[in-house]
Design a protein around this motif. Structure first.
Motif, short mmCIF file in Angstrom:
data_model
loop_
_atom_site.label_atom_id
_atom_site.label_comp_id
_atom_site.label_asym_id
_atom_site.label_seq_id
_atom_site.Cartn_x
_atom_site.Cartn_y
_atom_site.Cartn_z
N ALA A 146 0.18 -1.18 0.28
CA ALA A 146 -0.19 0.32 -0.25
C ALA A 146 0.97 1.30 -0.02
O ALA A 146 2.45 1.42 0.47
CB ALA A 146 -0.94 -0.30 0.80
N SER A 147 0.76 2.10 -0.55
CA SER A 147 1.09 3.81 -0.98
C SER A 147 0.99 4.18 0.73
O SER A 147 0.11 3.81 1.48
CB SER A 147 0.33 4.24 -1.71
OG SER A 147 -0.81 4.48 -1.92
N ASP A 148 1.49 5.10 0.82
CA ASP A 148 1.69 5.80 2.14
C ASP A 148 -0.17 6.87 2.13
O ASP A 148 -0.89 6.36 3.19
CB ASP A 148 2.52 7.14 2.43
CG ASP A 148 3.65 6.98 2.51
OD1 ASP A 148 3.56 5.05 3.20
OD2 ASP A 148 4.37 7.98 2.18
N ALA A 149 -0.61 6.83 1.11
CA ALA A 149 -2.26 7.56 0.90
C ALA A 149 -2.84 6.41 1.60
O ALA A 149 -3.49 6.63 1.90
CB ALA A 149 -2.64 8.19 -0.83
N GLU A 150 -3.31 5.18 0.41
CA GLU A 150 -3.65 4.32 1.15
C GLU A 150 -3.52 3.10 1.93
O GLU A 150 -5.16 3.54 2.73
CB GLU A 150 -3.43 2.96 -0.27
CG GLU A 150 -3.93 3.20 -1.73
CD GLU A 150 -2.59 2.32 -2.27
OE1 GLU A 150 -3.56 1.94 -3.96
OE2 GLU A 150 -2.06 1.71 -2.21
N PHE A 151 -2.25 3.79 2.56
CA PHE A 151 -2.51 3.16 4.04
C PHE A 151 -3.50 3.74 5.02
O PHE A 151 -4.16 3.12 6.07
CB PHE A 151 -0.91 3.40 4.70
CG PHE A 151 -0.71 2.49 6.26
CD1 PHE A 151 -0.02 1.48 6.01
CD2 PHE A 151 -0.78 3.14 7.44
CE1 PHE A 151 0.21 0.61 7.15
CE2 PHE A 151 -0.10 2.84 8.45
CZ PHE A 151 0.18 1.31 9.09
N ASP A 152 -3.06 5.19 5.35
CA ASP A 152 -3.57 6.25 5.55
C ASP A 152 -5.20 6.17 5.51
O ASP A 152 -5.96 6.44 6.88
CB ASP A 152 -3.40 7.29 5.95
CG ASP A 152 -1.99 7.72 5.43
OD1 ASP A 152 -1.41 7.20 6.51
OD2 ASP A 152 -1.45 9.46 5.91
N GLU A 153 -5.67 5.83 4.49
CA GLU A 153 -7.28 5.41 3.86
C GLU A 153 -7.77 4.75 4.07
O GLU A 153 -9.49 4.55 4.69
CB GLU A 153 -7.29 6.31 2.65
CG GLU A 153 -6.80 7.80 2.62
CD GLU A 153 -7.02 7.52 0.33
OE1 GLU A 153 -7.08 7.11 -0.13
OE2 GLU A 153 -6.28 8.72 -0.31
N GLN A 154 -7.29 3.92 4.56
CA GLN A 154 -7.77 2.01 4.17
C GLN A 154 -7.18 1.78 5.79
O GLN A 154 -7.84 0.35 5.69
CB GLN A 154 -7.15 1.55 2.87
CG GLN A 154 -7.80 1.82 1.72
CD GLN A 154 -7.56 1.56 0.63
OE1 GLN A 154 -6.76 -0.48 0.47
NE2 GLN A 154 -7.30 2.18 -0.58
N LEU A 155 -6.32 1.60 6.25
CA LEU A 155 -5.98 1.11 7.54
C LEU A 155 -7.11 0.17 8.75
O LEU A 155 -7.05 -0.42 9.24
CB LEU A 155 -5.15 1.26 8.51
CG LEU A 155 -4.74 0.31 9.31
CD1 LEU A 155 -3.49 -0.29 8.77
CD2 LEU A 155 -3.31 2.13 10.38
N ALA A 156 -8.13 1.43 8.59
CA ALA A 156 -9.24 1.31 9.38
C ALA A 156 -10.10 -0.08 8.45
O ALA A 156 -11.11 -0.30 9.81
CB ALA A 156 -9.77 2.34 9.84
N ASP A 157 -9.86 -0.80 7.70
CA ASP A 157 -10.64 -1.14 7.06
C ASP A 157 -10.13 -2.65 7.22
O ASP A 157 -11.38 -3.18 7.28
CB ASP A 157 -10.88 -1.17 5.68
CG ASP A 157 -11.75 0.32 5.13
OD1 ASP A 157 -12.27 0.34 6.14
OD2 ASP A 157 -11.47 0.53 4.14
N ARG A 158 -9.29 -2.20 7.99
CA ARG A 158 -8.20 -3.93 8.14
C ARG A 158 -8.06 -4.15 9.50
O ARG A 158 -7.83 -5.22 10.00
CB ARG A 158 -7.05 -4.01 6.87
CG ARG A 158 -7.35 -4.05 5.41
CD ARG A 158 -6.22 -3.88 4.71
NE ARG A 158 -7.06 -3.71 3.21
CZ ARG A 158 -6.89 -3.64 2.56
NH1 ARG A 158 -7.86 -2.22 3.23
NH2 ARG A 158 -7.41 -3.66 0.99
N ILE A 159 -8.04 -2.83 10.17
CA ILE A 159 -7.31 -2.75 11.86
C ILE A 159 -8.00 -2.04 12.86
O ILE A 159 -8.73 -1.15 12.26
CB ILE A 159 -6.12 -2.34 11.94
CG1 ILE A 159 -4.88 -3.17 10.83
CG2 ILE A 159 -5.55 -2.25 12.96
CD1 ILE A 159 -4.79 -4.50 11.46
#
Length: 547
Positions: A327-340
């Motif tokens: 994941a890119s930094d932007a994807e990490f910030d936007e999508q982490l809450a969907d996984r963790i």
């Protein structure tokens, strides 16, 4: 031609068909022998686990930490010697059969085995430690009986002084007890044990537990392991999922009685602490948290599935690893809450820092569990194995990552420079090792010791975990982490909960048969000193003082 009539008529009529079948089987054997078999679970059932046929109730709640418990073990000396033979020759930790009495309840034919990895490197038998490469003999992988000279010319017999004038263990001057316990096979009452109730009797549990661990004294908590008991006390009081624990007298055969800390071993019963249906995965000490392809068997030395075996599999963990890695930094910030569960993860990271537990998911022991909620499809990170809590520098800040013995490095980013240790701090000997971990825990000279992401570049044994590092380095999650940190600091240190837990735990331990009043008092005061120093140091930190 007369011989053919000895063959049954049915076989003579269908010989061509039989020959064809045999030829087909031969082709299948040759063709498939080189094809790997990959186990995949296609079921989406939310049930699973072993069948429990006998759950022993006992007379007292085993993990009532306000009660002085009593455990007695009886086993045959010949079995014990054979177990030691296997451990010394091959490094195998085999179960032997023993009769157990817990708080007056007799449980025959339980399985017991040695527990630990680096802990057992100090285990001597008739004055000698195990003689095998990579085993407990030495962190450098070389056989090292007591008294043998190390490559640097220093000797490592128990208690003997090194050539530089220091004892053969790390020292601590900043408040916490810091030592590695020397173990002797002749004193089984002092060894780390895993007790398994169903090893020889299928389907048996004791108060729902399949296994319990008998902890050993050592780094962080002195011989009393007060640091781990206090940590588990604080976690439970705060409503976090944590192992249950208690102190007990511990008698083996006709040996002297000692006071020991027993801890719940995270198994199927441990998963009952979570709401809803889910899968529990254990990270192994060899875990790298790196993408190793789609073959689930490739992750056998990374994660162990604890629950839902047969109905769920490792695919969710593999998907998480791959996403964190790509994941890119932007994807990490936007999508982490969907996984963790982000709020829970922020608390987890804050707890590890506040408690000075460097051997967490990013430490050499890779000590954590993953809980995968089947309803939300999100993971929760669960801490465990806190025998090295309160083992670092009292001055470690909220954004500094701890190391063994008090050193730390700034930030959550891999490769960050090491901060200066406190004045007067004596660094650990590089040859010292961790209980249930790996050699050179501080990362000095070890592959991946500077925090290689996920341990992937540096290999097992180094520090670092890509998920934790990316989370702490993200500006998006900085606020949620610092909010959690301030809240826990107030509840843990400012409100006096940590000091109160030390007092209560030490008082309880003093009532257990086999405890030593002087040792308990000294260990408790050492822990109180470190907690006071930590409270004072963090009070002036901008993360805490910021309103």
């Amino acid at each position: 031609m007369r011989g053919k009539y000895r063959i049954p008529i049915r076989i003579r009529h269908y010989w061509r068909f039989l020959v064809g079948c045999l030829a087909f089987l031969l082709v299948l054997t040759v063709t498939l022998s080189s094809v790997p078999v990959r186990p995949y679970v296609t079921s989406t059932s939310d049930t699973g686990g072993d069948v429990v046929t006998h759950d022993i109730a006992g007379t007292v709640d085993l993990f009532d930490e306000t009660v002085a418990h009593r455990i007695e073990l009886v086993f045959r000396d010949a079995d014990y010697e054979r177990m030691l033979d296997a451990f010394y020759a091959e490094g195998e930790k085999e179960y032997i059969e023993a009769d157990l009495v817990i708080d007056g309840t007799t449980i025959p034919s339980v399985g017991i085995r040695l527990k630990g990895n680096s802990t057992l490197r100090s285990l001597s038998r008739n004055g000698e430690t195990p003689q095998r490469s990579g085993g407990p003999a030495g962190a450098d992988g070389q056989p090292r009986p007591d008294g043998q000279t190390r490559p640097d010319g220093q000797t490592r017999p128990d208690g003997q002084t090194r050539t530089d004038g220091q004892a053969g263990r790390a020292g601590r001057t900043d408040g916490g007890a810091f030592s590695q316990t020397s173990l002797k096979a002749e004193e089984p009452e002092t060894l780390p044990w895993l007790i398994r109730f169903d090893e020889f009797v299928d389907g048996r549990r004791y108060q729902g537990h399949r296994e319990i661990a008998v902890r050993v004294g050592g780094m962080g908590g002195g011989s009393t392991v007060l640091n781990e008991a206090v940590t588990l006390n604080l976690l439970a009081a705060a409503g976090e999922v944590a192992q249950e624990y208690a102190y007990t007298s511990f008698t083996v055969n006709d040996r002297p009685t000692t006071a020991r800390l027993i801890v719940e071993h995270p198994d199927e019963h441990f998963a009952e602490d979570f709401d809803g249906a889910g899968v529990l995965y254990k990270s192994l000490a060899t875990s790298q948290f790196t993408d190793q392809g789609d073959d689930q068997t490739a992750y056998a030395d990374d994660f162990k599935q604890i629950t839902m075996k047969g109905s769920q599999d490792l695919q969710p963990v593999i998907d998480l690893i791959r996403w964190v890695d790509t994941a890119s930094d932007a994807e990490f910030d936007e999508q982490l809450a969907d996984r963790i569960d982000v709020e829970s993860f922020a608390r987890y990271a804050a707890w590890q820092n506040l408690l000075l537990n460097f051997d967490d998911m990013a430490g050499p022991g890779r000590n954590y569990y993953l809980w995968y909620d089947l309803a939300t499809k999100r993971f929760t990170v669960i801490g465990w194995d806190y025998n090295l809590a309160f083992s670092g520098s009292a001055t470690q800040g909220p954004h500094e990552q701890g190391r063994l013995g008090g050193g730390f490095r700034a930030g959550g980013v891999a490769g960050a420079p090491a901060a200066e240790p406190p004045a007067g701090f004596t660094p650990p000997d590089p040859d010292d090792t961790l209980p249930d971990g790996n050699a050179d825990p501080g990362g000095n000279g070890a592959p991946g010791g500077n925090g290689a992401p996920g341990g992937g570049d540096g290999g097992p044994g180094g520090n670092g975990h890509l998920l934790k590092e990316r989370f702490l380095a993200s500006a998006t999650f900085k606020q949620v982490y610092e909010d959690a940190y301030r809240d826990l600091y107030q509840r843990l240190f400012a409100d006096g909960a940590a000091l109160a837990a030390v007092d209560a735990t030490a008082e309880m331990l003093s009532t257990v048969d086999g405890s030593d009043a002087g040792t308990t008092s000294a260990d408790a005061e050492s822990l109180r000193t470190l907690i006071r120093q930590r409270t004072e140091s963090l009070a002036s930190n901008e993360v805490i003082s910021r309103s």
